[in-house]
Each structure stands twice: as C-alpha cells, then as structure tokens.
Design an enzyme around this catalytic site. Sequence first.
Site, short mmCIF file in Angstrom:
data_model
loop_
_atom_site.label_atom_id
_atom_site.label_comp_id
_atom_site.label_asym_id
_atom_site.label_seq_id
_atom_site.Cartn_x
_atom_site.Cartn_y
_atom_site.Cartn_z
N HIS A 132 1.01 -1.29 -0.06
CA HIS A 132 0.00 0.04 0.03
C HIS A 132 0.98 1.24 -0.08
CE1 HIS A 132 -3.24 2.47 0.28
NE2 HIS A 132 -3.90 2.05 1.31
N ARG A 295 -3.19 11.74 3.06
CA ARG A 295 -3.27 11.09 1.90
C ARG A 295 -3.66 12.12 0.52
NH1 ARG A 295 -4.95 5.76 1.89
NH2 ARG A 295 -4.45 5.86 -0.18
N1 CP Z 1 -6.27 3.70 4.40
C1 CP Z 1 -7.03 3.31 3.20
O1 CP Z 1 -6.55 3.13 2.23
O2 CP Z 1 -8.39 3.68 3.48
P1 CP Z 1 -9.42 3.28 2.43
O3 CP Z 1 -9.52 1.71 2.66
O4 CP Z 1 -10.84 3.87 2.82
O5 CP Z 1 -9.09 3.82 1.17
#
Ligand code: CP
Length: 332
Positions: A132, A295
């Site tokens: 991620h 983000r």
């Molecule tokens: N932290 C994150 O990726 O959040 P979402 O799953 O809401 O995109």
Amino acid sequence: MRAGTRDLLTFAELDASGTSRLLDLAARLKRGAAGGKKAPLAGRTLAMIFQKPSTRTRVSFEVGMHQLGGHAVALAPGDMQLSRGETLGDTARTLSRYADAVLARVFAHSDVEALAAGSSIPVINGLSDAFHPCQTLADLMTVREKKGSGRGGRSLEGLKLAWIGDGNNVCNSLILGCARTGMDVSVAAPKGFEPLEWVVRESREAVRVDVSADPAAAAGGADVVATDTFKSIHNEDAGRLAAFLPRYRVGRRLMGKAKKDAVFMHCLPATRGREVEAAVIDGPQSAVWDEAENRLHSQKALLLALLGPGAPRCGPRRPASAARGGNGKRPA
Ligand code: CP
C-alpha cells in the site's frame, strides 16, 4: 522515482532522494506554498479501478485530481468488461489510449503488476494484498510533521517506528518507506503474519529492522506506534483474530512502553476494541486524522511528479518480465 520506472506498486520504486522530494512537495502543497501553475494537471485524467471498497484512497485521489485541475474517473469492475472476462492487459492498453495514469485497488498484487505490464501510462497501486505505497507516503509525511528534526523537520533519521500486529500490505510498504528515510523499524507480529522476507532483507541494508512476536519489546522506546486492522478486506477469516487477540491490541499499557511523546498511527478504517483501544485512537497521542488528511497532499505530490510539468514523458515499457516480479516478489 528511480530511473526507468514510472509506476508506484510497492514503494521500492522510490529511492531516498525521490521520497524526500515528494514529501517536500507534499508539505508545500499542504501549506498552499507550492507555487507554479494554478491548474497544472488541466486536461489530464486519472482512471481509477476499485476491485473493493475505499473511502480515503478513492476520495483523496478524486479530490486531488480536481484540485490540480485534472479529472478522475472511478471504475468498478462490475461496470467494466473486466467482469465479462476482458483481460487486465487489454484493459490497460485501452485505458492507456484515453487516460494519463491508472490507479488500481486490487485483491492480488499480480493484478496491479499485470495492469502495469500492459499499460503505457503510469500505474499507481491503491492497495493490493501485498503493498500500500500511497499510505506509506502519507504516513512518512505525518511522521515528519510530528517527529521530524533538522531543517524544516525534514529528517526522520534515528527515529524508531514500532509496527504491532499484522505484517501486512501496509506494513510491507511502510518498512520500505522507513528504509528510505532512515527510520528504524521494530515489527511485532504473530508467527505466520510477518512482513515479506525480501522487504525486511533489503530494508536492513539501510536501517535496523527487527521482527519478533513481542509487542512490548517492539514498542519499547518507539517514537511512533502503528497498527492496522486484523481482519481486512483480503482476510475475512474470523479464525485469524485468535492469532492477534488480545496480545497485539494497542492499548494504553503498550503505548506506555513507547516514548512519552510517541504518536499513534493507523491507516484506517479502525475497529475500536479490536486492534486498538478507543482511549488510544481517540486520545491525545493519536495522529490518525492528520494521517488521513495527508493522503490528499502526498498523493497530489505524487500525481504532479508523474503527470505535472517536467514529468518524464511516457513511452514504450521494458518487457514485463524484466520490469517486475509476480505475486509480490521483489521486482527484478
Ligand atoms: N487507508 C485506506 O486505504 O483507506 P481506504 O480503504 O478507505 O481507502
């Protein structure tokens, strides 16, 4: 980005100076001090494929593109010919003729690799089962804001980040990010839930990375304590919770092992009372809302680096087999 790559699939594509430049730009964007054109991505389009739900990733990329003067198109696989068997490669080739970059949230990391292999435009991993990287950018930005030292708080050298719980996709990219910024990492994960071996091995060339099953030892003296859900959209198996609970829940007692001014981080969504006590995530040490906000700023920096004025022009790719490995393995 490292020379020869224009995708962000794991975080390994970024080196130390590239990471630092992105974080500097993200901070300037947040302060409204980035200067330059008012709509630097005017006429640019980000195609966003979401195989599964998202709040932060979807909204922050869509809002980010809008704020930069561009446009984002959100695509659910059920709305696309992917649902009728069109391949990821053919989808990538088609999107490359319309859009300027692809963001993909996928189940299997091999899917985002397949998109990247077929695409002639940059591909950004918006979460796979193994990595991620966009979350890591926001996390590093947040640690800079809370704990950075030196000129403008830009240095994270010598800080210690403790990861408690699942050595998952978020953890894998975060370890790579810590290695780019000089931050030591201590992971406490139950046996069988450790981070990827190549991620740990490679990161140990730059920083100290400890992996144990002992949350108290990992949290000891930490500047940042981070965790994530124990039951994600990849892993709905109710039985897996037994491996984590109650030992790996981040509570006040565990936070007490870290430095007095340590911050707590969680990428969200969170389940209070499971991986973290409400007193911690809603308490004074929690940085989770700044982390969520970041983000937006850090991804705007990424989009500008990939698509903005001065970004490298897209051209033919290296053959997929030479450019990346499958199933979350270290790209060649
Ligand atoms: N932290 C994150 O990726 O959040 P979402 O799953 O809401 O995109």
